[in-house]
Design an enzyme around this catalytic site. Sequence first.
Site, PDB file in Angstrom:
ATOM      1  N   ARG A  87       1.055  -1.185   0.007  1.00  0.00           N
ATOM      2  CA  ARG A  87      -0.005  -0.051  -0.021  1.00  0.00           C
ATOM      3  C   ARG A  87       0.974   1.315   0.064  1.00  0.00           C
ATOM      4  O   ARG A  87       0.240   2.559  -0.132  1.00  0.00           O
ATOM      5  CB  ARG A  87      -0.962  -0.021   1.204  1.00  0.00           C
ATOM      6  CG  ARG A  87      -1.705  -1.094   1.372  1.00  0.00           C
ATOM      7  CD  ARG A  87      -2.589  -1.270   2.813  1.00  0.00           C
ATOM      8  NE  ARG A  87      -3.814  -0.405   2.681  1.00  0.00           N
ATOM      9  CZ  ARG A  87      -4.903  -0.888   2.407  1.00  0.00           C
ATOM     10  NH1 ARG A  87      -5.102  -2.340   1.871  1.00  0.00           N
ATOM     11  NH2 ARG A  87      -6.017  -0.251   2.274  1.00  0.00           N
ATOM     12  N   TYR A 139       0.457   4.124  -2.343  1.00  0.00           N
ATOM     13  CA  TYR A 139      -0.933   4.953  -2.287  1.00  0.00           C
ATOM     14  C   TYR A 139      -0.501   6.009  -1.158  1.00  0.00           C
ATOM     15  O   TYR A 139      -0.655   7.195  -1.032  1.00  0.00           O
ATOM     16  CB  TYR A 139      -1.962   4.119  -2.163  1.00  0.00           C
ATOM     17  CG  TYR A 139      -3.405   4.964  -2.052  1.00  0.00           C
ATOM     18  CD1 TYR A 139      -3.828   5.799  -3.221  1.00  0.00           C
ATOM     19  CD2 TYR A 139      -3.892   4.876  -0.796  1.00  0.00           C
ATOM     20  CE1 TYR A 139      -4.968   6.423  -2.802  1.00  0.00           C
ATOM     21  CE2 TYR A 139      -5.177   5.601  -0.776  1.00  0.00           C
ATOM     22  CZ  TYR A 139      -5.792   6.407  -1.822  1.00  0.00           C
ATOM     23  OH  TYR A 139      -6.914   7.053  -1.562  1.00  0.00           O
ATOM     24  N   ASN A 158     -13.161   6.276   4.428  1.00  0.00           N
ATOM     25  CA  ASN A 158     -13.845   5.386   3.424  1.00  0.00           C
ATOM     26  C   ASN A 158     -15.319   5.775   3.306  1.00  0.00           C
ATOM     27  O   ASN A 158     -15.919   6.373   4.093  1.00  0.00           O
ATOM     28  CB  ASN A 158     -14.252   3.924   4.188  1.00  0.00           C
ATOM     29  CG  ASN A 158     -13.080   2.987   3.980  1.00  0.00           C
ATOM     30  OD1 ASN A 158     -12.081   3.280   3.280  1.00  0.00           O
ATOM     31  ND2 ASN A 158     -13.268   1.686   4.655  1.00  0.00           N
ATOM     32  N   TYR A 208     -11.909 -10.754   4.409  1.00  0.00           N
ATOM     33  CA  TYR A 208     -10.669 -10.954   4.660  1.00  0.00           C
ATOM     34  C   TYR A 208     -10.410 -11.100   6.270  1.00  0.00           C
ATOM     35  O   TYR A 208     -10.566 -10.146   6.867  1.00  0.00           O
ATOM     36  CB  TYR A 208      -9.808  -9.955   3.954  1.00  0.00           C
ATOM     37  CG  TYR A 208     -10.275 -10.020   2.369  1.00  0.00           C
ATOM     38  CD1 TYR A 208      -9.584 -10.896   1.715  1.00  0.00           C
ATOM     39  CD2 TYR A 208     -10.966  -9.286   1.830  1.00  0.00           C
ATOM     40  CE1 TYR A 208      -9.523 -11.146   0.136  1.00  0.00           C
ATOM     41  CE2 TYR A 208     -11.496  -9.360   0.298  1.00  0.00           C
ATOM     42  CZ  TYR A 208     -10.580 -10.267  -0.433  1.00  0.00           C
ATOM     43  OH  TYR A 208     -11.011 -10.580  -1.637  1.00  0.00           O
ATOM     44  N   GLY A 211     -12.459 -10.966   9.946  1.00  0.00           N
ATOM     45  CA  GLY A 211     -13.938  -9.820   9.777  1.00  0.00           C
ATOM     46  C   GLY A 211     -13.841  -9.033  11.246  1.00  0.00           C
ATOM     47  O   GLY A 211     -14.905  -8.167  11.072  1.00  0.00           O
ATOM     48  N   LYS A 212     -13.030  -9.163  11.973  1.00  0.00           N
ATOM     49  CA  LYS A 212     -13.044  -8.178  13.164  1.00  0.00           C
ATOM     50  C   LYS A 212     -12.537  -6.672  13.152  1.00  0.00           C
ATOM     51  O   LYS A 212     -12.600  -5.987  14.080  1.00  0.00           O
ATOM     52  CB  LYS A 212     -12.515  -9.033  14.699  1.00  0.00           C
ATOM     53  CG  LYS A 212     -13.468 -10.385  14.675  1.00  0.00           C
ATOM     54  CD  LYS A 212     -13.222 -10.816  16.194  1.00  0.00           C
ATOM     55  CE  LYS A 212     -14.112 -11.874  16.460  1.00  0.00           C
ATOM     56  NZ  LYS A 212     -13.225 -13.030  16.681  1.00  0.00           N
ATOM     57  N   GLN A 213     -11.580  -6.648  12.159  1.00  0.00           N
ATOM     58  CA  GLN A 213     -11.067  -5.437  11.629  1.00  0.00           C
ATOM     59  C   GLN A 213     -12.227  -4.517  11.631  1.00  0.00           C
ATOM     60  O   GLN A 213     -13.358  -4.783  10.867  1.00  0.00           O
ATOM     61  CB  GLN A 213     -10.131  -5.339  10.520  1.00  0.00           C
ATOM     62  CG  GLN A 213     -10.844  -5.839   9.097  1.00  0.00           C
ATOM     63  CD  GLN A 213     -10.743  -7.288   8.937  1.00  0.00           C
ATOM     64  OE1 GLN A 213     -11.404  -7.992   9.802  1.00  0.00           O
ATOM     65  NE2 GLN A 213     -10.806  -7.512   7.539  1.00  0.00           N
ATOM     66  N   ASP A 265      -3.222  -4.656   5.774  1.00  0.00           N
ATOM     67  CA  ASP A 265      -4.546  -4.269   6.037  1.00  0.00           C
ATOM     68  C   ASP A 265      -4.639  -3.789   7.396  1.00  0.00           C
ATOM     69  O   ASP A 265      -4.460  -4.160   8.329  1.00  0.00           O
ATOM     70  CB  ASP A 265      -5.329  -5.499   5.688  1.00  0.00           C
ATOM     71  CG  ASP A 265      -6.840  -4.976   5.220  1.00  0.00           C
ATOM     72  OD1 ASP A 265      -6.733  -4.344   4.282  1.00  0.00           O
ATOM     73  OD2 ASP A 265      -7.653  -5.425   6.160  1.00  0.00           O
TER      74      ASP A 265
HETATM   75  N1  LIG Z   1     -13.626   6.626  -2.234  1.00  0.00           N
HETATM   76  C1  LIG Z   1     -13.011   6.497  -0.929  1.00  0.00           C
HETATM   77  O1  LIG Z   1     -13.415   6.061   0.125  1.00  0.00           O
HETATM   78  C2  LIG Z   1     -11.647   7.596  -0.800  1.00  0.00           C
HETATM   79  C3  LIG Z   1     -11.057   7.439   0.585  1.00  0.00           C
HETATM   80  C4  LIG Z   1      -9.936   8.237   0.910  1.00  0.00           C
HETATM   81  C5  LIG Z   1      -9.453   9.197  -0.224  1.00  0.00           C
HETATM   82  N2  LIG Z   1     -10.162   9.289  -1.445  1.00  0.00           N
HETATM   83  C6  LIG Z   1      -9.389   9.910  -2.446  1.00  0.00           C
HETATM   84  O2  LIG Z   1     -10.712  10.795  -3.232  1.00  0.00           O
HETATM   85  C7  LIG Z   1     -10.281  11.066  -4.546  1.00  0.00           C
HETATM   86  C8  LIG Z   1     -11.445  10.234  -5.178  1.00  0.00           C
HETATM   87  O3  LIG Z   1     -11.506   8.799  -4.977  1.00  0.00           O
HETATM   88  P1  LIG Z   1     -12.644   8.047  -5.768  1.00  0.00           P
HETATM   89  O4  LIG Z   1     -13.075   6.949  -4.840  1.00  0.00           O
HETATM   90  O5  LIG Z   1     -13.829   9.036  -6.424  1.00  0.00           O
HETATM   91  O6  LIG Z   1     -11.826   7.216  -6.902  1.00  0.00           O
HETATM   92  P2  LIG Z   1     -12.129   7.127  -8.475  1.00  0.00           P
HETATM   93  O7  LIG Z   1     -11.151   6.149  -9.101  1.00  0.00           O
HETATM   94  O8  LIG Z   1     -13.503   6.779  -8.604  1.00  0.00           O
HETATM   95  O9  LIG Z   1     -11.909   8.637  -9.022  1.00  0.00           O
HETATM   96  C9  LIG Z   1     -10.441   9.172  -9.367  1.00  0.00           C
HETATM   97  C10 LIG Z   1     -10.785   9.787 -10.828  1.00  0.00           C
HETATM   98  O10 LIG Z   1      -9.572  10.316 -11.188  1.00  0.00           O
HETATM   99  C11 LIG Z   1      -9.020  10.035 -12.445  1.00  0.00           C
HETATM  100  N3  LIG Z   1      -7.528  10.226 -12.487  1.00  0.00           N
HETATM  101  C12 LIG Z   1      -6.801   9.346 -11.880  1.00  0.00           C
HETATM  102  N4  LIG Z   1      -5.526   9.732 -12.161  1.00  0.00           N
HETATM  103  C13 LIG Z   1      -5.588  10.839 -12.846  1.00  0.00           C
HETATM  104  C14 LIG Z   1      -4.599  11.512 -13.782  1.00  0.00           C
HETATM  105  N5  LIG Z   1      -3.249  11.214 -13.544  1.00  0.00           N
HETATM  106  N6  LIG Z   1      -5.133  12.608 -14.611  1.00  0.00           N
HETATM  107  C15 LIG Z   1      -6.436  12.724 -14.538  1.00  0.00           C
HETATM  108  N7  LIG Z   1      -7.235  12.037 -14.102  1.00  0.00           N
HETATM  109  C16 LIG Z   1      -6.936  11.154 -13.269  1.00  0.00           C
HETATM  110  C17 LIG Z   1      -9.890   8.803 -12.542  1.00  0.00           C
HETATM  111  O11 LIG Z   1      -9.956   8.302 -13.826  1.00  0.00           O
HETATM  112  C18 LIG Z   1     -10.879   8.764 -11.824  1.00  0.00           C
HETATM  113  O12 LIG Z   1     -11.907   9.556 -12.475  1.00  0.00           O
HETATM  114  C19 LIG Z   1      -8.988  10.043  -4.593  1.00  0.00           C
HETATM  115  O13 LIG Z   1      -7.813  11.240  -4.699  1.00  0.00           O
HETATM  116  C20 LIG Z   1      -8.762   9.240  -3.522  1.00  0.00           C
HETATM  117  O14 LIG Z   1      -7.510   8.805  -3.249  1.00  0.00           O
HETATM  118  C21 LIG Z   1     -11.010   8.404  -1.638  1.00  0.00           C
END
Ligand SMILES: NC(=O)c1ccc[n+]([C@@H]2O[C@H](COP(=O)([O-])OP(=O)(O)OC[C@H]3O[C@@H](n4cnc5c(N)ncnc54)[C@H](O)[C@@H]3O)[C@@H](O)[C@H]2O)c1
Length: 308
Positions: A143, A146, A175, A205, A208-210, A272
């Site tokens: 991970r 990221y 989340n 995974y 399941g208690k996480q 995880d």
């Molecule tokens: N969904 C969650 O639970 C969550 C939690 C924590 C953080 N985030 C953050 O929120 C943001 C959106 O997440 P999401 O769940 O909607 O994900 P998603 O994958 O649905 O959306 C991300 C979007 O960014 C676009 N993208 C990625 N790299 C790109 C680039 N280099 N240039 C242009 N476009 C690009 C993708 O095509 C996609 O449309 C992300 O930055 C993610 O890290 C989301």
Amino acid sequence: MKTALVCGAAGFIGSHLVDFLLQKNYHVIGLDNFVTGRKENLSHLAENKNFRLIEWDITNAPNISEKIDEIYNLASPASPVDFTKRPVFILQTAAQGQTHMLELAKNTNARILFASTSEVYGDPLQHPQVESYWGNVNPIGIRGCYDEAKRFGEAITMAYHRLHKVNTCIARIFNTYGSRMRPEDGRVIPNFFSQAVSKQSLSIYGDGKQTRSLCFVSDLVAGLYALMQSTSHEPTNLGNPREMTILELADTINKITGNTAPHKFLPLPPDDPKQRCPSIDRAKTTLGWEPKVGLEEGLKHTLEYFNQ
Ligand SMILES: NC(=O)c1ccc[n+]([C@@H]2O[C@H](COP(=O)([O-])OP(=O)(O)OC[C@H]3O[C@@H](n4cnc5c(N)ncnc54)[C@H](O)[C@@H]3O)[C@@H](O)[C@H]2O)c1
């Protein structure tokens, strides 16, 4: 009329944010390279004169000449599937992409929001996670691409703020779930719903208690907007502090979908996180924000989407 630039506009959260901003009477420009996003998430806006979608990869400097008031940088692959599929691209998107957006903010005097994540806390040793906690991240784990991408994104955001006085803010998103998540996305809600609606066993995974805490997308988008309207530069947790075990979540989804297949237990992936729960005191105090949508209500909305 204000103009907002939304990077990652065709993604799950980005597309809901675009809808929200248009309802608030913004002119919205969306950027997306569609690596994980989908054009159909925005197809209902094809005739909307206040919205323009540009196919663009933000690892390249954008070519935007008009005045921008607000930049929301949500562009990043975000699902565990992508951590193995495109780790280098994830790192580049945060490093080069956020730098390009900060340059744009500097040149246009826009306020910029960086979408960070609870993953910056890694597998946290402090619970619930407050913004002052520095985290417990394995930089070279699966991970790491990221977690460290987002930590770099935060660092360069603060560097531009301190050095160039760019008007920045950082949302640490926990989340989030709702419609427009990709069924094959690999995150827990799409996994469970895809399995539950086809009456299959839900994959758990570990034991399941996480724990996880899940925020409905409309609440999250309202939080992003409130943060953008604030004067805060500090990272702010946005999430729902109601914590539940993965087993509890699986049972709730089975209940609302009428799925009776027994759970399937699989080995826990490396690194995880065992516990995830935001402290949202800062968001409550500085933004007057807190989530409103309860778990069952949010899951029922999400079920309508996965049933389509
Ligand atoms: N969904 C969650 O639970 C969550 C939690 C924590 C953080 N985030 C953050 O929120 C943001 C959106 O997440 P999401 O769940 O909607 O994900 P998603 O994958 O649905 O959306 C991300 C979007 O960014 C676009 N993208 C990625 N790299 C790109 C680039 N280099 N240039 C242009 N476009 C690009 C993708 O095509 C996609 O449309 C992300 O930055 C993610 O890290 C989301």
